[in-house]
Write a protein that holds these residues in place. Structure first.
Motif, PDB file in Angstrom:
ATOM      1  N   ARG A   1       3.349  12.517  -4.533  1.00  0.00           N
ATOM      2  CA  ARG A   1       4.196  11.382  -4.925  1.00  0.00           C
ATOM      3  C   ARG A   1       4.122  10.303  -3.841  1.00  0.00           C
ATOM      4  O   ARG A   1       3.793  10.583  -2.684  1.00  0.00           O
ATOM      5  CB  ARG A   1       5.644  11.812  -5.120  1.00  0.00           C
ATOM      6  N   VAL A   2       4.432   9.078  -4.254  1.00  0.00           N
ATOM      7  CA  VAL A   2       4.476   7.970  -3.301  1.00  0.00           C
ATOM      8  C   VAL A   2       5.839   8.003  -2.614  1.00  0.00           C
ATOM      9  O   VAL A   2       6.872   7.966  -3.274  1.00  0.00           O
ATOM     10  CB  VAL A   2       4.266   6.625  -4.019  1.00  0.00           C
ATOM     11  N   ALA A   3       5.825   8.098  -1.288  1.00  0.00           N
ATOM     12  CA  ALA A   3       7.083   8.215  -0.556  1.00  0.00           C
ATOM     13  C   ALA A   3       7.617   6.854  -0.145  1.00  0.00           C
ATOM     14  O   ALA A   3       8.816   6.668   0.027  1.00  0.00           O
ATOM     15  CB  ALA A   3       6.880   9.081   0.676  1.00  0.00           C
TER      16      ALA A   3
ATOM     17  N   PRO B   1      13.622   2.861  -7.113  1.00  0.00           N
ATOM     18  CA  PRO B   1      13.531   2.175  -5.820  1.00  0.00           C
ATOM     19  C   PRO B   1      12.796   2.994  -4.766  1.00  0.00           C
ATOM     20  O   PRO B   1      13.112   4.157  -4.548  1.00  0.00           O
ATOM     21  CB  PRO B   1      14.990   1.978  -5.407  1.00  0.00           C
ATOM     22  N   LEU B   2      11.793   2.375  -4.180  1.00  0.00           N
ATOM     23  CA  LEU B   2      11.005   3.011  -3.121  1.00  0.00           C
ATOM     24  C   LEU B   2      11.248   2.253  -1.831  1.00  0.00           C
ATOM     25  O   LEU B   2      11.284   1.029  -1.845  1.00  0.00           O
ATOM     26  CB  LEU B   2       9.517   2.857  -3.448  1.00  0.00           C
ATOM     27  N   PRO B   3      11.379   2.936  -0.715  1.00  0.00           N
ATOM     28  CA  PRO B   3      11.493   2.200   0.536  1.00  0.00           C
ATOM     29  C   PRO B   3      10.208   1.428   0.833  1.00  0.00           C
ATOM     30  O   PRO B   3       9.113   1.895   0.495  1.00  0.00           O
ATOM     31  CB  PRO B   3      11.692   3.289   1.591  1.00  0.00           C
ATOM     32  N   VAL B   4      10.355   0.258   1.424  1.00  0.00           N
ATOM     33  CA  VAL B   4       9.198  -0.536   1.821  1.00  0.00           C
ATOM     34  C   VAL B   4       9.251  -0.760   3.334  1.00  0.00           C
ATOM     35  O   VAL B   4      10.277  -1.156   3.878  1.00  0.00           O
ATOM     36  CB  VAL B   4       9.158  -1.909   1.110  1.00  0.00           C
ATOM     37  N   ALA B   5       8.126  -0.484   3.996  1.00  0.00           N
ATOM     38  CA  ALA B   5       8.036  -0.712   5.439  1.00  0.00           C
ATOM     39  C   ALA B   5       7.421  -2.082   5.690  1.00  0.00           C
ATOM     40  O   ALA B   5       6.403  -2.424   5.083  1.00  0.00           O
ATOM     41  CB  ALA B   5       7.180   0.370   6.086  1.00  0.00           C
ATOM     42  N   ILE B   6       8.070  -2.871   6.549  1.00  0.00           N
ATOM     43  CA  ILE B   6       7.497  -4.164   6.923  1.00  0.00           C
ATOM     44  C   ILE B   6       7.098  -4.127   8.397  1.00  0.00           C
ATOM     45  O   ILE B   6       7.698  -3.410   9.191  1.00  0.00           O
ATOM     46  CB  ILE B   6       8.482  -5.325   6.657  1.00  0.00           C
ATOM     47  N   ASN B   7       6.086  -4.900   8.746  1.00  0.00           N
ATOM     48  CA  ASN B   7       5.613  -4.942  10.130  1.00  0.00           C
ATOM     49  C   ASN B   7       6.361  -6.015  10.909  1.00  0.00           C
ATOM     50  O   ASN B   7       6.549  -7.128  10.428  1.00  0.00           O
ATOM     51  CB  ASN B   7       4.105  -5.242  10.156  1.00  0.00           C
ATOM     52  N   ILE B   8       6.776  -5.668  12.112  1.00  0.00           N
ATOM     53  CA  ILE B   8       7.537  -6.598  12.953  1.00  0.00           C
ATOM     54  C   ILE B   8       6.623  -7.129  14.055  1.00  0.00           C
ATOM     55  O   ILE B   8       6.022  -6.354  14.789  1.00  0.00           O
ATOM     56  CB  ILE B   8       8.735  -5.861  13.590  1.00  0.00           C
TER      57      ILE B   8
ATOM     58  N   GLN C   1       0.842  -1.202   0.000  1.00  0.00           N
ATOM     59  CA  GLN C   1       0.000   0.000   0.000  1.00  0.00           C
ATOM     60  C   GLN C   1       0.877   1.251   0.000  1.00  0.00           C
ATOM     61  O   GLN C   1       1.785   1.382   0.835  1.00  0.00           O
ATOM     62  CB  GLN C   1      -0.918   0.011   1.228  1.00  0.00           C
ATOM     63  N   PRO C   2       0.594   2.166  -0.943  1.00  0.00           N
ATOM     64  CA  PRO C   2       1.388   3.396  -1.012  1.00  0.00           C
ATOM     65  C   PRO C   2       1.187   4.289   0.208  1.00  0.00           C
ATOM     66  O   PRO C   2       0.085   4.394   0.744  1.00  0.00           O
ATOM     67  CB  PRO C   2       0.847   4.113  -2.258  1.00  0.00           C
ATOM     68  N   ILE C   3       2.257   4.906   0.652  1.00  0.00           N
ATOM     69  CA  ILE C   3       2.212   5.972   1.655  1.00  0.00           C
ATOM     70  C   ILE C   3       2.619   7.242   0.899  1.00  0.00           C
ATOM     71  O   ILE C   3       3.700   7.305   0.307  1.00  0.00           O
ATOM     72  CB  ILE C   3       3.167   5.660   2.831  1.00  0.00           C
ATOM     73  N   VAL C   4       1.696   8.202   0.902  1.00  0.00           N
ATOM     74  CA  VAL C   4       1.811   9.336  -0.016  1.00  0.00           C
ATOM     75  C   VAL C   4       2.305  10.575   0.719  1.00  0.00           C
ATOM     76  O   VAL C   4       1.904  10.840   1.858  1.00  0.00           O
ATOM     77  CB  VAL C   4       0.410   9.592  -0.646  1.00  0.00           C
ATOM     78  N   ASP C   5       3.175  11.313   0.066  1.00  0.00           N
ATOM     79  CA  ASP C   5       3.641  12.599   0.581  1.00  0.00           C
ATOM     80  C   ASP C   5       2.491  13.600   0.425  1.00  0.00           C
ATOM     81  O   ASP C   5       2.028  13.851  -0.688  1.00  0.00           O
ATOM     82  CB  ASP C   5       4.853  13.023  -0.258  1.00  0.00           C
ATOM     83  N   LEU C   6       2.008  14.151   1.529  1.00  0.00           N
ATOM     84  CA  LEU C   6       0.835  15.034   1.448  1.00  0.00           C
ATOM     85  C   LEU C   6       1.204  16.418   0.910  1.00  0.00           C
ATOM     86  O   LEU C   6       0.333  17.187   0.514  1.00  0.00           O
ATOM     87  CB  LEU C   6       0.164  15.164   2.824  1.00  0.00           C
ATOM     88  N   LYS C   7       2.498  16.733   0.916  1.00  0.00           N
ATOM     89  CA  LYS C   7       2.904  18.055   0.422  1.00  0.00           C
ATOM     90  C   LYS C   7       3.246  18.046  -1.060  1.00  0.00           C
ATOM     91  O   LYS C   7       2.985  19.029  -1.758  1.00  0.00           O
ATOM     92  CB  LYS C   7       4.058  18.584   1.273  1.00  0.00           C
ATOM     93  N   ASN C   8       3.852  16.976  -1.540  1.00  0.00           N
ATOM     94  CA  ASN C   8       4.074  16.800  -2.981  1.00  0.00           C
ATOM     95  C   ASN C   8       3.294  15.584  -3.409  1.00  0.00           C
ATOM     96  O   ASN C   8       3.279  14.601  -2.682  1.00  0.00           O
ATOM     97  CB  ASN C   8       5.542  16.495  -3.287  1.00  0.00           C
TER      98      ASN C   8
END
Ligand code: C2E
Ligand code: MG
Ligand code: MG
Ligand code: MG
Length: 288
Positions: free
Chosen positions: A54-56, A112-119, A45-52
């Protein structure tokens, strides 16, 4: 008659327990299989930059479509994995699969986009940093592309049990987000001690901000606290334009939710990223 009613209620309760225990035992056996034969999936799921516009970043979310029981809710999968000592294996699979996917996107031309994984709660006994960096290196990916998300309660436990783990991750260029913020038991002093770069405000607050004045003020203040502590703030579960506009006005940094995109199968990510870049942030702001 009263006793009989109690009796049959007790029987129903016992029956429910049996069904639950049976489902659990079945799922733990099947989860072992699913891990072994690679039948689990990740959606992103994309996490979006609310100021620009783009997908952060992306968040990797676990999916398991069981052959006969259908989709199993991720929290149930995690609960079973925790209970039957499969959490480490599952977590390692998530790391490896995310890195493999990042490499596949990259060879398809996606930047390349950073991906967050749940621990999950018990995973912190592992050398997380070592494993993440090993897996990135194996796929010729630079450090920093994998981030982690921990809940308040897990982070509190980690801090108590292994003083060094979270700061250690930071030294390895692995950024940490505090997930579901506002639903756990952590205090402000705990928050101040945590080497966390990002605060994710739980969806239960965000879903109420359009309708409820108090939630609105609360969210505005949480964003302020995050910023005062030098953190970036993500709002989870943004479903409508008015919530996005409010959050943008409150200087919230990032947003995640069905308004932008549901979690997607990996092959849909490149197109989704391109589309989200062309939607100007003001479009949301004007649409009150
Ligand atoms: P989470 O980490 O807080 O993830 C966000 C959840 O909110 C996801 O649910 C996502 O699909 C959902 N969501 C996102 N935007 C919206 C929205 O606008 N509206 C609504 N109603 N929901 C939205 P999901 O995928 O069902 O995952 C639930 C939880 O399961 C996650 O919450 C996370 O705690 C856990 N989880 C998922 N995948 C993994 C994993 O690979 N490892 C571990 N340890 N936990 C995982
Ligand atoms: Mg999360
Ligand atoms: Mg969350
Ligand atoms: Mg959540």
């Amino acid at each position: 008659a009263k006793e009989q009613a109690v009796d049959s209620r007790q029987m129903l309760f016992n029956f429910d327990m049996d069904v639950q225990i049976h489902r659990r035992q079945r799922l733990q056996a099947d989860l072992r299989e699913a891990l072994k034969y690679k039948k689990l999936q990740l959606v992103y799921q994309p996490i979006v930059d609310l100021k620009n516009p783009r997908v952060a970043c992306l968040e990797a979310l676990l999916r398991w479509n069981h052959e006969t029981l259908g989709p199993i809710p991720p929290l149930e999968i995690i609960e079973i994995a925790e209970k039957y000592s499969l959490a480490n294996e599952l977590g390692l699979w998530v790391i490896a699969e995310t890195c493999r996917q990042l490499q596949e996107w990259r060879s398809g031309g996606l930047e390349p986009l950073p991906v967050a994984i749940n621990i999950s709660p018990s995973m912190h006994h592992l050398d997380l940093a070592g494993m993440i960096n090993e897996s990135l290196a194996l796929n010729n990916l630079p450090k920093g592309l994998i981030r982690i998300e921990v809940t308040e309660d897990t982070s509190m436990r980690i801090l108590k049990e292994t003083q060094d783990l979270l700061p250690g991750l930071g030294r390895h260029n692995i950024s940490i987000a505090l997930d579901d913020f506002g639903t756990g038991l952590s205090s402000l002093s705990h928050l101040q001690q945590l080497p966390v770069q990002t605060l994710k405000i739980d969806r239960s607050f965000i879903s109420k901000i359009s309708a409820d004045h108090t939630s609105r003020r609360l969210v505005k203040n949480i964003i302020g606290i995050g910023h005062d502590l030098g953190m970036k703030v993500v709002a989870e579960g943004i479903e409508d334009n008015s919530a996005a506009a409010l959050l943008t006005a409150y200087q919230c940094d990032y947003g995640q939710g069905y308004l932008f995109s549901k979690p997607l199968a990996p092959h849909l990510i490149p197109d989704c990223c391109r589309q989200l870049e062309t939607v100007p942030a003001e479009a949301a702001a004007n649409d009150f």
